[in-house]
Design a protein around this motif. Sequence first.
Motif, mmCIF file in Angstrom:
data_model
loop_
_atom_site.group_PDB
_atom_site.id
_atom_site.type_symbol
_atom_site.label_atom_id
_atom_site.label_comp_id
_atom_site.label_asym_id
_atom_site.label_seq_id
_atom_site.Cartn_x
_atom_site.Cartn_y
_atom_site.Cartn_z
ATOM 1 N N VAL A 1 7.031 -9.605 10.971
ATOM 2 C CA VAL A 1 7.345 -10.372 10.148
ATOM 3 C C VAL A 1 8.192 -11.488 11.131
ATOM 4 N N GLY A 2 8.554 -12.788 11.157
ATOM 5 C CA GLY A 2 9.758 -12.795 11.761
ATOM 6 C C GLY A 2 9.423 -12.920 13.189
ATOM 7 N N GLN A 3 10.141 -13.748 13.725
ATOM 8 C CA GLN A 3 10.394 -14.332 14.896
ATOM 9 C C GLN A 3 10.152 -12.323 15.547
ATOM 10 N N ASN A 4 10.026 -12.446 17.168
ATOM 11 C CA ASN A 4 9.347 -11.093 17.721
ATOM 12 C C ASN A 4 10.369 -10.401 18.224
ATOM 13 N N ALA A 5 11.900 -11.098 18.910
ATOM 14 C CA ALA A 5 13.040 -10.658 18.857
ATOM 15 C C ALA A 5 14.078 -10.818 18.645
ATOM 16 N N ALA A 6 14.919 -10.911 17.528
ATOM 17 C CA ALA A 6 16.213 -11.505 16.586
ATOM 18 C C ALA A 6 17.280 -10.982 16.591
ATOM 19 N N ALA A 7 17.058 -10.162 16.949
ATOM 20 C CA ALA A 7 18.542 -9.460 16.965
ATOM 21 C C ALA A 7 18.582 -8.526 18.010
ATOM 22 N N ARG A 8 20.341 -8.487 19.139
ATOM 23 C CA ARG A 8 20.396 -7.814 19.806
ATOM 24 C C ARG A 8 21.212 -6.899 20.097
ATOM 25 N N GLY B 1 19.852 -21.795 19.850
ATOM 26 C CA GLY B 1 20.205 -21.684 18.510
ATOM 27 C C GLY B 1 20.428 -20.013 18.065
ATOM 28 N N ILE B 2 20.198 -18.997 16.537
ATOM 29 C CA ILE B 2 20.570 -18.479 16.114
ATOM 30 C C ILE B 2 19.987 -17.582 15.474
ATOM 31 N N GLY B 3 19.329 -16.303 15.982
ATOM 32 C CA GLY B 3 18.195 -15.744 15.585
ATOM 33 C C GLY B 3 17.861 -15.693 14.666
ATOM 34 N N ALA B 4 16.205 -15.941 13.493
ATOM 35 C CA ALA B 4 16.253 -15.869 11.683
ATOM 36 C C ALA B 4 16.695 -14.518 11.587
ATOM 37 N N GLU C 1 16.209 -7.262 11.655
ATOM 38 C CA GLU C 1 16.828 -7.787 12.477
ATOM 39 C C GLU C 1 17.910 -7.157 11.088
ATOM 40 N N GLU C 2 17.669 -7.069 10.054
ATOM 41 C CA GLU C 2 19.088 -6.606 9.001
ATOM 42 C C GLU C 2 18.920 -5.313 9.164
ATOM 43 N N LEU C 3 17.614 -4.155 9.345
ATOM 44 C CA LEU C 3 18.367 -3.010 9.596
ATOM 45 C C LEU C 3 17.899 -2.697 10.568
ATOM 46 N N PHE C 4 18.522 -3.729 11.957
ATOM 47 C CA PHE C 4 18.847 -3.577 13.591
ATOM 48 C C PHE C 4 20.835 -3.612 13.225
ATOM 49 N N LEU C 5 20.608 -4.714 12.843
ATOM 50 C CA LEU C 5 22.440 -4.692 13.218
ATOM 51 C C LEU C 5 22.659 -3.671 11.779
ATOM 52 N N TYR C 6 22.897 -3.285 10.670
ATOM 53 C CA TYR C 6 22.955 -2.089 9.803
ATOM 54 C C TYR C 6 23.318 -0.970 10.763
ATOM 55 N N TYR D 1 26.717 -5.860 18.670
ATOM 56 C CA TYR D 1 25.445 -6.568 18.407
ATOM 57 C C TYR D 1 25.721 -8.083 17.333
ATOM 58 N N ARG D 2 24.922 -8.965 17.610
ATOM 59 C CA ARG D 2 24.865 -9.681 17.286
ATOM 60 C C ARG D 2 23.176 -10.365 16.985
ATOM 61 N N LEU D 3 23.101 -11.410 16.575
ATOM 62 C CA LEU D 3 21.571 -12.186 16.052
ATOM 63 C C LEU D 3 21.717 -12.697 17.511
ATOM 64 N N GLN D 4 20.213 -13.275 17.295
ATOM 65 C CA GLN D 4 19.335 -12.890 19.006
ATOM 66 C C GLN D 4 20.319 -14.932 19.287
ATOM 67 N N PRO D 5 20.755 -15.123 20.714
ATOM 68 C CA PRO D 5 20.649 -16.393 20.957
ATOM 69 C C PRO D 5 19.520 -16.968 21.772
ATOM 70 N N ASN D 6 18.864 -17.841 21.233
ATOM 71 C CA ASN D 6 17.234 -18.131 21.302
ATOM 72 C C ASN D 6 16.680 -19.392 20.890
ATOM 73 N N ALA D 7 15.262 -19.653 21.763
ATOM 74 C CA ALA D 7 15.194 -20.994 22.103
ATOM 75 C C ALA D 7 14.112 -21.410 20.428
#
Length: 565
Positions: free
Chosen positions: A357-364, A156-159, A164-169, A189-195
């Motif tokens: 907080v949150g998933q360990n790596a949810a944006a890339r 799916g897509i990382g939460a 993550e919001e700061l990274f994408l910004y 850039y995008r939210l992480q495709p993750n399992a």
Amino acid sequence: MDADVIIIGSGGGGGVVAKELGEKGLKVLALDAGPWYGNTNWPEPNTERGAVSSSSYEDLSIELLRKDFTLLEDDMNDYVTGKFRWGPADREKPPWFRKIIQGGYIWQNAGIGGSTLHYYANCPRAYPQSVNNIWPISYDELVPYYEKVEAALPVGIGAMTAKEELFLYCFKNAGYKPITTQNISEPGYRLQPNAILSPNPRINDPEFDFVNNQSVGCTLKGHCVNGCATGPSVDSVAKRSTLVSYVPRALRSGNVEIRPNTFVTRILTEQGPEGLQAMGVKFRDTWTGETGELTAKVVIMSAGGIETPRLWLNSELPENPWVGRGLINHWFDSVSGIFEEETLMNILGVSDIKPFVGQNAAARFDYPGYGVIEVYGTSPGLYASMVYGSSNQGFQGQNLRSEEVPWDYEGNIIGEQLKTFMREYNRTISMLIFTDDEVRQSNSVTLDPFLKDENGYIPVVNYSPSATDAMKRNTLAKIAADILRKAGARTVIRSNWSPGVFLHIISTMRIGYVTDTNCEAKQVNRLYIADNSVLFNGLGGPNPTLTNQAMATRTAEKIAEKYFS
């Protein structure tokens, strides 16, 4: 015959092949060197030997898994004594030794599920330009297998949390474009495709039932790297390691038996009608030291980028100049930025980002031709080790800062400076760099000619990056520093990791060189490879597990067609 197929290893590739072949009706025996967590046959997996094997889905226990997977960093991820280490189940015994020529460490673990137990569950595809006209198979041929794995895990897509919001910004603010496809050809850039299963939108409801609700999903508590046990049953745990995704389905097929605590020390061969062929394995019980042999019509090596070539060499299989050669490591680095409260308030509307907080790596951020930058955050001890204690440049105070570099600090941070930075941990964002490093035959896994452990001659790992690798890595580090500066980071720190930090160990048994295009060994019939070692190159930089699993799915199909149709 003890089975139709024996699989050596139950990690990212081995678990997938077991499920695929079991569902095709083949009798499969999977062997793994480490323990099995969350199984009633091993209620005390680190202190008692327990049973020999399990072949029933009913043996799985979420209660035991919750007991086994704690949130304590040292209990789970200590390289020497942790539950997630490369070593036997008995934690009183030392880990299995590898010699690293340039120094460093290898973050890999033994156990049912392999290194997917502690991975971040990131599932990007390879860059098409790194496969087409380079691999002996095309990217288009991989796509149906990608799609099958993405549906099975599921991917799916990382939460989104504050980091993550700061990274994408940061990337948007610097003028980069968002990515909307999985087949990446341009930087963006995008939210992480993750399992990792998406959080249930009702998890903040005080009456939400975390124990029994069948769609709990991720609770954003962090600690993905400690092994996830969030969910009402083993096969519905939020982070989709092979332990909780493919292994339960393999057991449900009724055709798969899995045996932990079993270290395979030799591939057994015989002369067949078409030449040398695999016919079984020799193993050693890691609790008792007893040895034995098991036979099958087909043997699959899925022990990982180090142990698969080591096993080939210790088995004295035919010489091949590419066995153990071409090691890829994605030569990692880390760049971090510390923000002031006021700056974060202006960007996010909150005063900190709380990296744990949150998933360990949810944006890339993907950059074909160079590699990958992704945000990461872990609990404080691991975080301090990764960001401030893994440099190849010595201590920060020993490095003269050049006006030409865009970071303020480089190297290991110690003493009062470390205390100061860790007090600002909640306002620090860190970016992990994966370099698209070149395949070079001199980078290798070989055997020490003298030193043995109980499993045979020990592996020697040798990795030296090229000048081109250094250029790509520096480019990514400067991009990371630049976007942090433009977003308003007060302080920027480059860790400059050692080439001896091994997280992605790839390409040591390359398709087309050691195997044919169906991943069967060219020199040994009925011997297949289904792990990261068979990947042709570093995929351009993306995390390798999804491609490994897509290839393993394809390999299972090829085995069934050739030997069991």
